[in-house]
Design an enzyme around this catalytic site. Structure first.
Site, PDB file in Angstrom:
ATOM      1  NE  ARG A 215      -3.548   2.297   2.564  1.00  0.00           N
ATOM      2  CZ  ARG A 215      -4.147   2.715   3.649  1.00  0.00           C
ATOM      3  NH1 ARG A 215      -4.094   1.995   4.756  1.00  0.00           N
ATOM      4  NH2 ARG A 215      -4.823   3.847   3.646  1.00  0.00           N
ATOM      5  CG  ASN A 222      -3.253   8.017   4.349  1.00  0.00           C
ATOM      6  OD1 ASN A 222      -2.239   7.585   3.808  1.00  0.00           O
ATOM      7  ND2 ASN A 222      -4.466   7.712   3.911  1.00  0.00           N
ATOM      8  NE  ARG A 263      -4.039   7.730  -2.198  1.00  0.00           N
ATOM      9  CZ  ARG A 263      -5.028   8.237  -2.936  1.00  0.00           C
ATOM     10  NH1 ARG A 263      -4.796   9.287  -3.714  1.00  0.00           N
ATOM     11  NH2 ARG A 263      -6.235   7.694  -2.922  1.00  0.00           N
ATOM     12  CD  GLU A 288      -8.697   3.250  -2.447  1.00  0.00           C
ATOM     13  OE1 GLU A 288      -8.968   2.293  -3.201  1.00  0.00           O
ATOM     14  OE2 GLU A 288      -8.431   3.090  -1.243  1.00  0.00           O
ATOM     15  CG  HIS A 357      -4.947   3.452  -3.868  1.00  0.00           C
ATOM     16  ND1 HIS A 357      -4.646   4.744  -3.586  1.00  0.00           N
ATOM     17  CD2 HIS A 357      -4.595   3.265  -5.179  1.00  0.00           C
ATOM     18  CE1 HIS A 357      -4.157   5.341  -4.665  1.00  0.00           C
ATOM     19  NE2 HIS A 357      -4.110   4.454  -5.650  1.00  0.00           N
TER      20      HIS A 357
HETATM   21  O1  F6P Z   1      -8.550   6.301   3.588  1.00  0.00           O
HETATM   22  C1  F6P Z   1      -7.753   5.943   2.512  1.00  0.00           C
HETATM   23  C2  F6P Z   1      -8.552   5.263   1.427  1.00  0.00           C
HETATM   24  O2  F6P Z   1      -7.648   4.756   0.492  1.00  0.00           O
HETATM   25  C3  F6P Z   1      -9.595   6.176   0.740  1.00  0.00           C
HETATM   26  O3  F6P Z   1      -9.103   6.933  -0.340  1.00  0.00           O
HETATM   27  C4  F6P Z   1     -10.671   5.210   0.356  1.00  0.00           C
HETATM   28  O4  F6P Z   1     -11.911   5.821   0.085  1.00  0.00           O
HETATM   29  C5  F6P Z   1     -10.672   4.306   1.558  1.00  0.00           C
HETATM   30  O5  F6P Z   1      -9.327   4.187   1.963  1.00  0.00           O
HETATM   31  C6  F6P Z   1     -11.244   2.938   1.313  1.00  0.00           C
HETATM   32  O6  F6P Z   1     -11.430   2.289   2.554  1.00  0.00           O
HETATM   33  P1  F6P Z   1     -12.903   2.088   3.159  1.00  0.00           P
HETATM   34  O7  F6P Z   1     -13.622   1.286   2.127  1.00  0.00           O
HETATM   35  O8  F6P Z   1     -12.660   1.348   4.428  1.00  0.00           O
HETATM   36  O9  F6P Z   1     -13.554   3.418   3.357  1.00  0.00           O
END
Ligand code: F6P
Length: 405
Positions: A215, A222, A263, A288, A357
């Site tokens: 990741r 973050n 990133r 992502e 991601h």
């Molecule tokens: O928080 C970081 C991230 O990569 C966000 O960009 C994304 O929306 C999220 O994690 C996905 O994780 P979750 O489905 O738990 O919200």
């Protein structure tokens, strides 16, 4: 098993993954102590013709000299295969285009002492084709040309083959395979084909020898618990990327697949710098999850300002689709495509690296490791560790490993 012998005949236009499949088949059969040899027409042509056959006109079906030389090469390999099975060889793989009916009739008639299995590789995905052609033009026969000319010369070669291409239809035993999706499109097996269950299972299995699933390092978003966006790495994130680079510097990583987002590329850059020969390939398939109307918001803001979104997602996180965005469920297709592309492009190497991601890596993990869909959106995807995945026909390994941070 001892006396069982088989001819495998690869079929397909250039750059459709035939040689990759042939090589992997050999490797896999040999694990079962099945003596296997590949008879590759391209290699033989390059050896015999001193590489002068790079010119596209050589492949023109109207070019009598070219046709004669290619037939001669095909015959040498056909005879070689026959001799090999006549001795102690067990599987002979004819690795060539074999796209014309006439060529296949010749093979059928001449190699009638053992069963024949035809495997046709089909793949029309433009991105993959471009990437495969790029790989082809790095062969030494194209050294004399600049990249652009080499690509167009190779495409012209493909067009000549298209003129004589006929799909498998009347052969007794054949499989039509989508070589990107590892999917059997058509199958006709009339004879008893030795090793067939092993071969069939193998060609439909995604295999990765070493997949390092990372990741991206810590980002400014973050820190604020914000989702989506395209924020860059923090100082800590950069340090994580450097530590990853140190950790992997003794492994040979020819490709690092990332998303198109800053990133992941920033995380991959230092890793690439410590490698000798490494390319970063940014695939949009690994972007992502698109959180639509919630992009760039923090989870706290979503809970406060869009309570409906917050609670509906909580109820069924896998199937929930953000308004104007995506959900885990709707990402599946593109993630699967990204995995296929990465495996295909890196098929010659022992190690593949993906820098993805949180949501993307959950989906990639669940591609290889069965998880109930409702649990997928909660898989642990830390930033100070990575997953080492081995998934072959014989071995599955998932190891969460720490690198020095
Ligand atoms: O928080 C970081 C991230 O990569 C966000 O960009 C994304 O929306 C999220 O994690 C996905 O994780 P979750 O489905 O738990 O919200």
């Amino acid at each position: 098993m001892k006396n069982k012998k088989l001819y495998i005949v690869m079929v397909g236009l250039p750059a459709r993954g035939k040689s990759t499949i042939a090589r992997k088949l050999k490797e896999n059969l040999e694990k079962d102590n099945v003596r296997t040899r590949i008879f590759n027409n391209g290699d033989l042509r390059r050896r015999l013709s001193g590489e002068e056959t790079w010119r596209p006109e050589f492949y023109d079906p109207k070019n009598k000299e070219g046709v004669a030389l290619r037939e001669k090469i095909a015959m040498i390999n056909i005879n070689g295969a026959k001799k090999y099975l006549g001795g102690n060889g067990q599987v002979a793989i004819l690795d060539a285009t074999n796209v014309s009916q006439a060529r296949r009739e010749k093979i059928i008639a001449l190699l009638d002492d053992h069963p024949q299995l035809f495997i046709e590789c089909i793949n029309d995905d433009e991105d993959i084709l471009e990437a495969s052609i790029l790989r082809k033009v790095s062969l030494s026969e194209f050294n004399r040309l600049d990249k652009h000319t080499a690509i167009s010369v190779f495409k012209q070669r493909i067009r000549y083959y298209q003129q004589i291409y006929s799909h498998l239809k009347n052969e007794r035993n054949f499989v039509k395979l989508h070589s990107l999706h590892n999917q059997i499109l058509e199958e006709e097996i009339r004879d008893n084909i030795p090793f067939y269950s092993r071969i069939r299972d193998f060609i439909v299995t995604d295999t990765v020898k070493n997949l390092f699933l990372i990741r991206h390092g810590e980002t400014f978003f973050n820190l604020e618990d914000r989702i989506g966006g395209d924020s860059g790495l923090t100082e800590k994130g950069n340090a994580q990327a450097k530590a990853l680079a140190q950790h992997f510097k003794t492994r040979k990583i020819p490709y690092i697949f990332t998303s198109k987002m800053k990133r992941t590329i920033q995380t991959a850059n230092p890793i690439k710098r410590l490698q000798k020969d490494c390319a970063i390939i940014a695939l949009k398939e690994f972007d992502e999850i698109d959180s639509g109307v919630c992009e760039c918001m923090s989870y706290e803001e979503i809970r406060r300002e869009m309570p409906e979104v917050y609670s509906r997602r909580k109820q069924d996180k896998y199937n929930y689709i953000y308004p104007d965005g995506e959900g885990y469920v709707s990402m599946k297709k593109r993630i699967d495509m990204g995995i296929k592309k990465a495996i295909y492009l890196a098929s010659n190497s022992q190690n593949i690296m993906i820098v993805g991601h949180q949501a993307v890596n959950r989906m990639i993990l669940s591609h290889f490791l069965y998880r109930r869909t409702e649990d997928v959106p909660y898989i642990y995807i830390p930033q100070d560790k990575y997953y080492h995945i081995i998934a072959t026909q014989d071995k599955k390994l998932f190891q969460l490993r720490r690198y020095k941070d």
